[in-house]
Design a protein around this motif. Structure first.
Motif, PDB file in Angstrom:
ATOM      1  N   CYS A   1      -8.198   0.443  -1.663  1.00 33.01           N
ATOM      2  CA  CYS A   1      -9.333   0.165  -0.768  1.00 33.01           C
ATOM      3  C   CYS A   1      -9.394  -1.309  -0.407  1.00 33.01           C
ATOM      4  O   CYS A   1      -9.706  -1.656   0.745  1.00 33.01           O
ATOM      5  N   HIS A   2      -9.081  -2.185  -1.342  1.00 27.80           N
ATOM      6  CA  HIS A   2      -9.062  -3.617  -1.048  1.00 27.80           C
ATOM      7  C   HIS A   2      -7.913  -3.968  -0.101  1.00 27.80           C
ATOM      8  O   HIS A   2      -8.044  -4.879   0.712  1.00 27.80           O
TER       9      HIS A   2
ATOM     10  N   LEU B   1      -7.194   3.216  -6.975  1.00 29.81           N
ATOM     11  CA  LEU B   1      -7.971   3.538  -5.774  1.00 29.81           C
ATOM     12  C   LEU B   1      -8.734   2.310  -5.273  1.00 29.81           C
ATOM     13  O   LEU B   1      -8.791   2.063  -4.057  1.00 29.81           O
ATOM     14  N   ALA B   2      -9.288   1.530  -6.179  1.00 25.03           N
ATOM     15  CA  ALA B   2      -9.977   0.303  -5.777  1.00 25.03           C
ATOM     16  C   ALA B   2      -9.005  -0.694  -5.160  1.00 25.03           C
ATOM     17  O   ALA B   2      -9.330  -1.368  -4.154  1.00 25.03           O
ATOM     18  N   PHE B   3      -7.801  -0.796  -5.709  1.00 27.35           N
ATOM     19  CA  PHE B   3      -6.793  -1.708  -5.145  1.00 27.35           C
ATOM     20  C   PHE B   3      -6.374  -1.275  -3.747  1.00 27.35           C
ATOM     21  O   PHE B   3      -6.250  -2.101  -2.834  1.00 27.35           O
TER      22      PHE B   3
ATOM     23  N   ASN C   1      -9.200   5.807 -15.763  1.00 21.35           N
ATOM     24  CA  ASN C   1      -9.169   4.341 -15.645  1.00 21.35           C
ATOM     25  C   ASN C   1      -8.096   3.876 -14.661  1.00 21.35           C
ATOM     26  O   ASN C   1      -8.341   3.022 -13.807  1.00 21.35           O
TER      27      ASN C   1
ATOM     28  N   TYR D   1      -6.581   5.726 -12.344  1.00 21.47           N
ATOM     29  CA  TYR D   1      -6.853   6.286 -11.020  1.00 21.47           C
ATOM     30  C   TYR D   1      -7.888   5.432 -10.279  1.00 21.47           C
ATOM     31  O   TYR D   1      -7.699   5.091  -9.110  1.00 21.47           O
ATOM     32  N   HIS D   2      -8.971   5.078 -10.929  1.00 23.43           N
ATOM     33  CA  HIS D   2     -10.017   4.294 -10.262  1.00 23.43           C
ATOM     34  C   HIS D   2      -9.562   2.873  -9.961  1.00 23.43           C
ATOM     35  O   HIS D   2      -9.915   2.314  -8.918  1.00 23.43           O
ATOM     36  N   SER D   3      -8.775   2.306 -10.843  1.00 26.16           N
ATOM     37  CA  SER D   3      -8.244   0.961 -10.575  1.00 26.16           C
ATOM     38  C   SER D   3      -7.287   0.970  -9.389  1.00 26.16           C
ATOM     39  O   SER D   3      -7.354   0.095  -8.516  1.00 26.16           O
TER      40      SER D   3
ATOM     41  N   LYS E   1       0.833  -1.209   0.000  1.00 29.05           N
ATOM     42  CA  LYS E   1       0.000   0.000   0.000  1.00 29.05           C
ATOM     43  C   LYS E   1       0.863   1.253   0.000  1.00 29.05           C
ATOM     44  O   LYS E   1       0.597   2.203  -0.747  1.00 29.05           O
TER      45      LYS E   1
END
Length: 91
Positions: free
Chosen positions: A88-89, A84-86, A78, A80-82, A62
């Motif tokens: 968050c996971h 950010l999702a990673f 695309n 940025y959202h990928s 992280k």
């Protein structure tokens, strides 16, 4: 962990009881209970060590991901959202 800790405690009671009764001589109880204690201590460390290493690896991943400026700048929706999702996971 719920079964290893009581098993270790009772095994240690057996070892200390065997040592107290024989004072210097190695008893049969001691020979039979010592491998159980060694197994319980080893399995306790194995159970505790794996999650701690996993947590350390997740924190390092992280921090490396958040510190990488090529992912965040310039702004690409695309990527940025990928990312950010990673992140968050990982949390």
């Amino acid at each position: 962990i719920a079964t290893i800790i009581p098993t270790t405690i009772f095994s240690l009671f057996m070892v200390f009881h065997a040592v107290k009764d024989n004072f210097g001589r190695i008893s049969q109880e001691l020979l039979f209970s010592l491998p159980l204690v060694i197994f319980c201590v080893f399995s306790f460390f194995a159970l505790v060590n794996a999650p701690s290493q996993l947590h350390s690896t997740i924190c390092n991943t992280k921090s490396a991901l958040c510190a990488n400026t090529h992912i965040w700048f310039p702004y690409r929706p695309n990527v940025y959202h990928s990312a950010l999702a990673f992140v968050c996971h990982l949390d």
